[in-house]
Design an enzyme around this catalytic site. Structure first.
Site, PDB file in Angstrom:
ATOM      1  N   HIS A 134       2.306  10.871   0.854  1.00 49.46           N
ATOM      2  CA  HIS A 134       3.276  10.493   1.897  1.00 49.46           C
ATOM      3  C   HIS A 134       4.717  10.805   1.486  1.00 49.46           C
ATOM      4  O   HIS A 134       5.491  11.314   2.289  1.00 49.46           O
ATOM      5  CB  HIS A 134       3.154   8.995   2.205  1.00 49.46           C
ATOM      6  CG  HIS A 134       1.765   8.561   2.539  1.00 49.46           C
ATOM      7  ND1 HIS A 134       1.175   8.835   3.759  1.00 49.46           N
ATOM      8  CD2 HIS A 134       0.824   7.897   1.817  1.00 49.46           C
ATOM      9  CE1 HIS A 134      -0.062   8.345   3.766  1.00 49.46           C
ATOM     10  NE2 HIS A 134      -0.301   7.774   2.601  1.00 49.46           N
ATOM     11  N   GLU A 182       0.348   7.726  -3.396  1.00 47.97           N
ATOM     12  CA  GLU A 182       1.249   7.452  -2.267  1.00 47.97           C
ATOM     13  C   GLU A 182       2.423   8.429  -2.248  1.00 47.97           C
ATOM     14  O   GLU A 182       2.811   8.910  -1.186  1.00 47.97           O
ATOM     15  CB  GLU A 182       1.743   6.000  -2.320  1.00 47.97           C
ATOM     16  CG  GLU A 182       0.659   4.983  -2.019  1.00 47.97           C
ATOM     17  CD  GLU A 182       0.020   5.161  -0.653  1.00 47.97           C
ATOM     18  OE1 GLU A 182       0.715   5.031   0.363  1.00 47.97           O
ATOM     19  OE2 GLU A 182      -1.188   5.438  -0.586  1.00 47.97           O
ATOM     20  N   HIS A 189       0.862  -1.188   0.000  1.00 43.45           N
ATOM     21  CA  HIS A 189       0.000   0.000   0.000  1.00 43.45           C
ATOM     22  C   HIS A 189       0.901   1.241   0.000  1.00 43.45           C
ATOM     23  O   HIS A 189       0.770   2.091  -0.846  1.00 43.45           O
ATOM     24  CB  HIS A 189      -0.927  -0.023   1.226  1.00 43.45           C
ATOM     25  CG  HIS A 189      -1.936   1.098   1.231  1.00 43.45           C
ATOM     26  ND1 HIS A 189      -3.078   1.085   1.982  1.00 43.45           N
ATOM     27  CD2 HIS A 189      -1.954   2.289   0.592  1.00 43.45           C
ATOM     28  CE1 HIS A 189      -3.764   2.209   1.784  1.00 43.45           C
ATOM     29  NE2 HIS A 189      -3.099   2.955   0.946  1.00 43.45           N
TER      30      HIS A 189
HETATM   31  O1  U2P Z   1      -7.000   6.170   7.088  1.00 43.32           O
HETATM   32  C1  U2P Z   1      -7.121   6.739   5.831  1.00 43.32           C
HETATM   33  C2  U2P Z   1      -5.789   6.962   5.162  1.00 43.32           C
HETATM   34  O2  U2P Z   1      -4.973   7.908   5.878  1.00 43.32           O
HETATM   35  C3  U2P Z   1      -3.589   7.529   5.812  1.00 43.32           C
HETATM   36  N1  U2P Z   1      -3.107   7.116   7.127  1.00 43.32           N
HETATM   37  C4  U2P Z   1      -3.935   6.498   8.004  1.00 43.32           C
HETATM   38  C5  U2P Z   1      -3.512   6.121   9.253  1.00 43.32           C
HETATM   39  C6  U2P Z   1      -2.196   6.415   9.626  1.00 43.32           C
HETATM   40  O3  U2P Z   1      -1.763   6.123  10.756  1.00 43.32           O
HETATM   41  N2  U2P Z   1      -1.367   7.029   8.722  1.00 43.32           N
HETATM   42  C7  U2P Z   1      -1.778   7.392   7.485  1.00 43.32           C
HETATM   43  O4  U2P Z   1      -1.016   7.929   6.707  1.00 43.32           O
HETATM   44  C8  U2P Z   1      -3.545   6.417   4.801  1.00 43.32           C
HETATM   45  O5  U2P Z   1      -3.457   7.076   3.542  1.00 43.32           O
HETATM   46  P1  U2P Z   1      -3.610   6.541   2.064  1.00 43.32           P
HETATM   47  O6  U2P Z   1      -2.235   6.359   1.564  1.00 43.32           O
HETATM   48  O7  U2P Z   1      -4.356   5.261   2.082  1.00 43.32           O
HETATM   49  O8  U2P Z   1      -4.392   7.633   1.410  1.00 43.32           O
HETATM   50  C9  U2P Z   1      -4.888   5.744   5.107  1.00 43.32           C
HETATM   51  O9  U2P Z   1      -5.312   4.800   4.217  1.00 43.32           O
END
Ligand code: U2P
Length: 244
Positions: free
Chosen positions: A121, A117, A61
């Site tokens: 992030h 991603e 993921h």
């Molecule tokens: O929970 C929804 C989305 O927020 C991001 N997430 C969640 C929990 C956490 O501890 N850290 C975090 O980054 C994730 O982002 P995505 O990449 O899926 O958009 C998670 O799925």
């Protein structure tokens, strides 16, 4: 003369400080993989991926920077958005191990997971990674950590059976030294099932660490490990359904 030497020393020092990379301003990483069987459920008529080169395994993921208090930074830099040309040498592997989320959903809903991603992030971890090393690091962990084998070795298989949540966590703890976080979702009957595994890494993504914070991800004490539907068997199931 002494003044010039002192001034030169400070100029040199400030140059060195400004050119050295700043340390990460977050506390740790989650490296998260998902189990496609928990999205692609033959009971719901969902489908295996159309592309033939996807592995029947856990899928990446992403690598998410985290703060110790359970919050996280996101979408940190609009000036360095995902550029596939920077990872062109990795695309082949990424297609196998990091399949677009939407490919598993039914009806298909492509989400451009890689782009998402990095933009969400990756742009927050540029003190550690550029685009290429962000994706490469994800692939390296996927290579290093064969979660499906780790579970299978402890008799935990994707056979649609129920397994203890602690049993699953302990199997992974046995392999890497630290318990992961587990996220569940529900199948059509409302049974909690294994959906995502959260592995904690230090803030340079070099070593496994004890999770400073594991979110409550709504599992039960026993959870289902859903099957990974094979293309052929699902084809048969769907042809039976359509002929009824
Ligand atoms: O929970 C929804 C989305 O927020 C991001 N997430 C969640 C929990 C956490 O501890 N850290 C975090 O980054 C994730 O982002 P995505 O990449 O899926 O958009 C998670 O799925």
């Amino acid at each position: 003369m002494r003044g010039i030497i002192i001034a030169s020393f400070f100029i040199l020092q400030s140059l060195l400080v400004s050119s050295s990379p700043s340390p990460p301003d977050f506390n740790f990483f989650y490296w998260v993989t998902y189990w496609p069987g928990a999205i692609c459920d033959s009971q719901k008529g969902c489908c295996p991926p159309p592309k033939g080169n996807t592995a029947s395994d856990f899928m990446i993921h992403g690598l998410w920077p985290q703060f110790n208090n359970g919050t996280w930074p996101a979408f940190c830099d609009q000036t360095n958005l995902f550029d596939i040309s920077k990872v062109s040498d990795l695309v082949n592997k990424m297609e196998k191990k990091w399949t677009e989320w939407g490919v598993w959903a039914c009806p298909s809903n492509e989400t451009k997971l890689w782009e998402h991603e990095w933009n969400k992030h990756g742009t927050c971890v540029q003190s550690v990674f550029d685009q290429h090393s962000y994706f490469l690091t994800n692939l390296r962990f996927r290579q290093k950590l064969n979660l499906l084998n780790i579970l299978k070795q402890k008799g935990i298989k994707p056979d649609g059976g129920l397994y203890g949540l602690d049993e699953i966590k302990n199997a992974i703890k046995c392999a890497i030294g630290y318990a992961p976080g587990i996220e569940c979702n529900e199948d059509v009957k409302g049974t909690k099932q294994l959906f995502q595994i959260y592995i904690c890494l230090d803030n340079y993504a070099k070593e496994f660490v004890e999770c400073p914070y594991v979110p409550d991800k709504s599992c039960a004490s026993k959870i289902k490990f859903p099957k990974f539907p094979k293309k052929d068997s699902l084809g048969e199931t769907l042809s039976v359904i359509s002929s009824v």
